[in-house]
Design an enzyme around this catalytic site. Structure first.
Site: not given
Length: 395
Positions: A208-210, A275
């Site tokens: 995943t991402n932030h 995102a």
């Protein structure tokens, strides 16, 4: 947000009247001029002095009170009101208004108000579902009154059922939806993506991402408050989606791709603020996914490019807006993205800029189109969302 707006709170006889003190306080903090009307029965549940202290206005109860500011108080207040919220709305007052009866200050003022009126019923479950009360509520809706549905839960008598007055924040959100902004996007269909996708590696781990989802959710909220019909496709978000939008929850990039592309053709504007993970694990015969391996190998494949697909399939008159989070060469990379993906606008920001990036409540955005480049100052994501919508309206 509500500076210059006059909100009339009409409080009737119900134990839930205590919640309206907090509603009045919340509205004052948003800049509204709050005026409170009460029935005589309501004063048995909450003292008018509470409202007078919170609003700095006399709480109006008696039609024939001689201590007032205007020659005809209920008419003057009716003219000044931008919205009226009748909450808690008792069965008695609902019935009187539905029948055109105006026999006290509250019902007289409500009857004289040309503005939008909201009704939030609160009463015993059986009373709420009495066919007479149900018919009266339907009658008010037919006359253009907005109906805020009662919640279900434990009631004052200990029963579980329908009839609870919604929480104060919900009542305030209904008011904001009606009067916070002009409805300059009415009739528009807008799809917004928000949050981070998650690509499972195994039952425990994922890529995943932030992304917190705050920017996309701010855009969806702003579009809704300005009258648009909003669809919000949500990955993982740190904040709740706004009320009054159609929420589609997804987890993976493929699920987001499917949710967006299936709905894309009917949208006037699509704003991709999510995102999306660039890669997803590809489980093949050569993949080693044993949790005990220190040197675990994961084969990765690129996820589908949602923004590029939208740009390639863009129908005439449709507007596509993407976001570009960069660390270097922000303008150059974002302009390249604008052209490569056939977008109408790219909202660019940098992880290196203080106050911008993931997880913050503020942002520093540069709006890039084919013919313009508008750099915004540091501002809240809610304010930035409105700036973005303002720009998209001109395209």
């Amino acid at each position: 947000m509500l500076n210059g707006k006059t909100v009339v709170l009409a409080v009737t006889g119900s134990i839930a009247a205590y919640k309206m003190a907090n509603v009045a306080n919340m509205l004052k903090k948003l800049g509204a001029d709050v005026q409170v009307l009460m029935t005589q029965n309501a004063t048995q549940f909450i003292n008018p002095v509470t409202f007078e202290t919170l609003t700095s206005h006399k709480c109006l109860i008696d039609t024939f009170d001689r201590n007032f500011q205007y020659s005809v108080e209920h008419v003057a207040l009716a003219k000044a009101a931008d919205i009226v919220l009748i909450a808690p709305a008792s069965a008695n007052v609902i019935g009187k208004i539905a029948g055109g009866i105006a026999d006290d200050m509250l019902t007289t003022t409500v009857m004289a108000c040309p503005c939008k009126k909201l009704v939030a019923p609160a009463m015993n479950h059986n009373m709420l579902h009495n066919p007479i009360v149900e018919d009266n509520i339907k009658k008010l809706a037919a006359y253009g009154y907005g109906i805020i549905n009662a919640d279900r839960g434990m009631l004052a008598n200990g029963d579980i059922g329908d009839g609870r007055l919604p929480e104060e924040s919900v009542l305030v959100e209904h008011i904001l939806k009606e009067i916070a902004f002009e409805k300059d996007l009415a009739g528009k269909k807008i799809l917004v993506t928000a949050g981070a996708t998650r690509e499972p590696i195994d039952p425990v781990r994922f890529i995943t991402n932030h992304s917190s989802g705050k920017m996309g959710i701010a855009v969806a909220r702003a579009a809704m408050q300005r009258g648009a019909q909003v669809t919000l496709v949500c990955g993982h978000c740190d904040v709740k989606p706004p009320m009054f939008v159609d929420v589609v929850n997804v987890m993976t990039a493929q699920e987001m791709f499917d949710a967006v592309t299936q709905r894309a053709d009917e949208q006037d504007i699509i704003i991709k603020a999510a995102a999306v993970a660039d890669y997803t694990p590809a489980v093949t015969a050569d993949s080693k996914l044993k949790k005990s391996d220190d040197d675990m190998k994961i084969d990765l494949v690129r996820t589908k490019d949602i923004l590029k697909t939208l740009g390639e399939d863009k129908r005439e008159g449709q507007i596509i807006c993407g976001f570009s989070m960069e660390t270097d060469n922000v303008l150059e990379n974002s302009r390249a993205k604008l052209e490569k993906k056939n977008c109408d606008m790219i909202c660019a920001n940098s992880l290196r800029t203080q106050g911008a990036g993931f997880g913050t409540d503020t942002n520093v955005i540069t709006m890039i189109t084919k013919d313009s480049c508008d750099e915004l100052e540091l501002m809240s994501k809610d304010d930035a969302a409105h700036k973005i919508l303002d720009k998209l309206k001109t395209l």
